[in-house]
Design an enzyme around this catalytic site. Structure first.
Site, PDB file in Angstrom:
ATOM      1  CE  LYS A 115       2.478  -2.905 -10.221  1.00  0.00           C
ATOM      2  NZ  LYS A 115       1.940  -1.761  -9.470  1.00  0.00           N
ATOM      3  CE  LYS A 217       7.822  -7.264  -2.611  1.00  0.00           C
ATOM      4  NZ  LYS A 217       7.823  -5.804  -2.801  1.00  0.00           N
ATOM      5  CE  LYS A 220      -1.801  -4.475  -1.608  1.00  0.00           C
ATOM      6  NZ  LYS A 220      -2.142  -3.048  -1.386  1.00  0.00           N
TER       7      LYS A 220
END
Length: 354
Positions: A115, A217, A220
């Site tokens: 991240k 994946k 969102k």
């Protein structure tokens, strides 16, 4: 022998639109677990600040996760549904765990590296300490089981490390306050305050990938809305996204082995299998040899059949924010009652004067 009362805890972060991957990988499992376990399901709004500090719609996003829980079938009266920031024990216990956890443990967390990217020096301390807060979310209620996907297994292992170190470091204090439970860690007997949390893995979890790239994946945060099916999408949007989903020139194979090296085909077959509670082999028996032009309409129809009742109920609930707020306040009150007991005992164990 573990004598902690079985309890399931899990949560979803209120950032971005909930999508099919969230439903199949998490929320549907939450619904099933409530039939056999005592459950606490949280909207982890404090964690949302690690992804983005300033939100224009964090309250609305929080309500949407709660609405999804309820619309999918979670019983908020029988179990507990609440948002994390209403229970201050999450932050208080996280600080204790920040002092229990070791820097070396945190440096091994691969999700932080993913991240933070190449510019980790500019990442927030909150993102770095995220796993410690996650440990406090679980252990604040002395939960024994957590449904986890592959991306959270490492964090659950850290939760176990934190619990074990706390139990060993404060062993005498735990006995002194008389609140521990005799368990075994490996072959060693330990008088523990916090349980060694176990992952709940009920069969192979469906790994739902992006409709635009079968190697990533469904997310969102993907800038392309065509990459995901949102739980609030209407019929036309779902049909459009499935129709535009990336595939390859070949038709569907008759056996699962034929999906090897074909990530987009594997993803669409996997989605159909998960939505229908069947195996990929079952789906290929039905559709093997056919082209995607025939398979995609069937997939759209199935997705609508499964998701439409949830979408309709979510919309109804989102039009009544006062009801959702009441559910979250009631859940927070019941969660706080449990958390307050833990924090009083932790303060006694640590030695805080209160």
């Amino acid at each position: 022998m573990n004598e902690f009362k079985p309890l399931v805890f899990s949560g979803v972060q209120p950032t971005g639109n909930l999508h099919l991957g969230n439903y199949l990988g998490a929320i549907r499992k939450f619904v099933a677990l409530q039939e056999s376990h005592d459950c606490i399901y949280c909207v982890v709004d404090m964690h949302a600040l690690t992804a983005q500090l300033v939100h224009d719609d964090l309250k609305e996003q929080t309500r949407s996760i709660a609405a999804a829980y309820i619309a999918a079938g979670i019983d908020a009266k029988k179990h507990i549904v609440f948002n994390q920031s209403q229970v201050s024990g999450h932050a208080e216990l996280a600080w204790v765990f920040n002092c229990v956890a070791r820097i070396g443990w945190m440096n091994r967390m691969t999700q932080f590296k993913d991240k933070a990217g190449k510019d980790a020096e500019k990442a927030s301390l909150g993102l770095y300490a995220y796993p410690s807060l996650m440990a406090s979310d679980i252990l604040l209620y002395r939960a024994t089981h957590v449904p986890v996907g592959d991306d959270q297994k490492q964090h659950l292992e850290l939760t176990r490390d934190i619990a074990q170190k706390f139990n060993l470091d404060f062993a005498e204090k735990i006995r002194a306050v008389g609140k521990g439970v005799d368990i075994k860690v490996g072959d060693e007997p330990v008088h523990a305050y916090f349980p060694m949390v176990e992952p709940l893995i009920d069969g192979p979890a469906p790994r739902v990938m992006s409709l635009r790239d079968g190697t990533k994946k469904m997310s969102k945060s993907d800038p392309s809305d065509l990459s995901r099916i949102n739980l609030m999408d209407d019929e036309d949007s779902i049909a459009k996204k499935v129709k535009k989903a990336k595939t390859d020139p070949d038709g569907l194979p008759s056996e699962v082995a034929g999906l090897a090296g074909r990530p987009e085909a594997d993803n669409l077959v996997g989605i159909y299998a998960a939505l229908s509670d069947k195996t990929k082999a079952d789906i290929l028996k039905e559709f093997g040899g056919q082209q995607f032009s025939a398979f995609k309409p069937a997939l759209s129809e199935l997705a609508l059949t499964v998701l439409s009742p949830i979408t309709s109920e979510m919309r109804r609930l989102m039009n009544d924010p006062g009801y959702i707020d009441d559910v979250l306040r009631d859940g927070a009150s019941r969660a706080r009652a449990r958390a307050d007991v833990t924090m009083r005992e932790v303060r006694d164990i640590v030695g805080f004067l209160y």
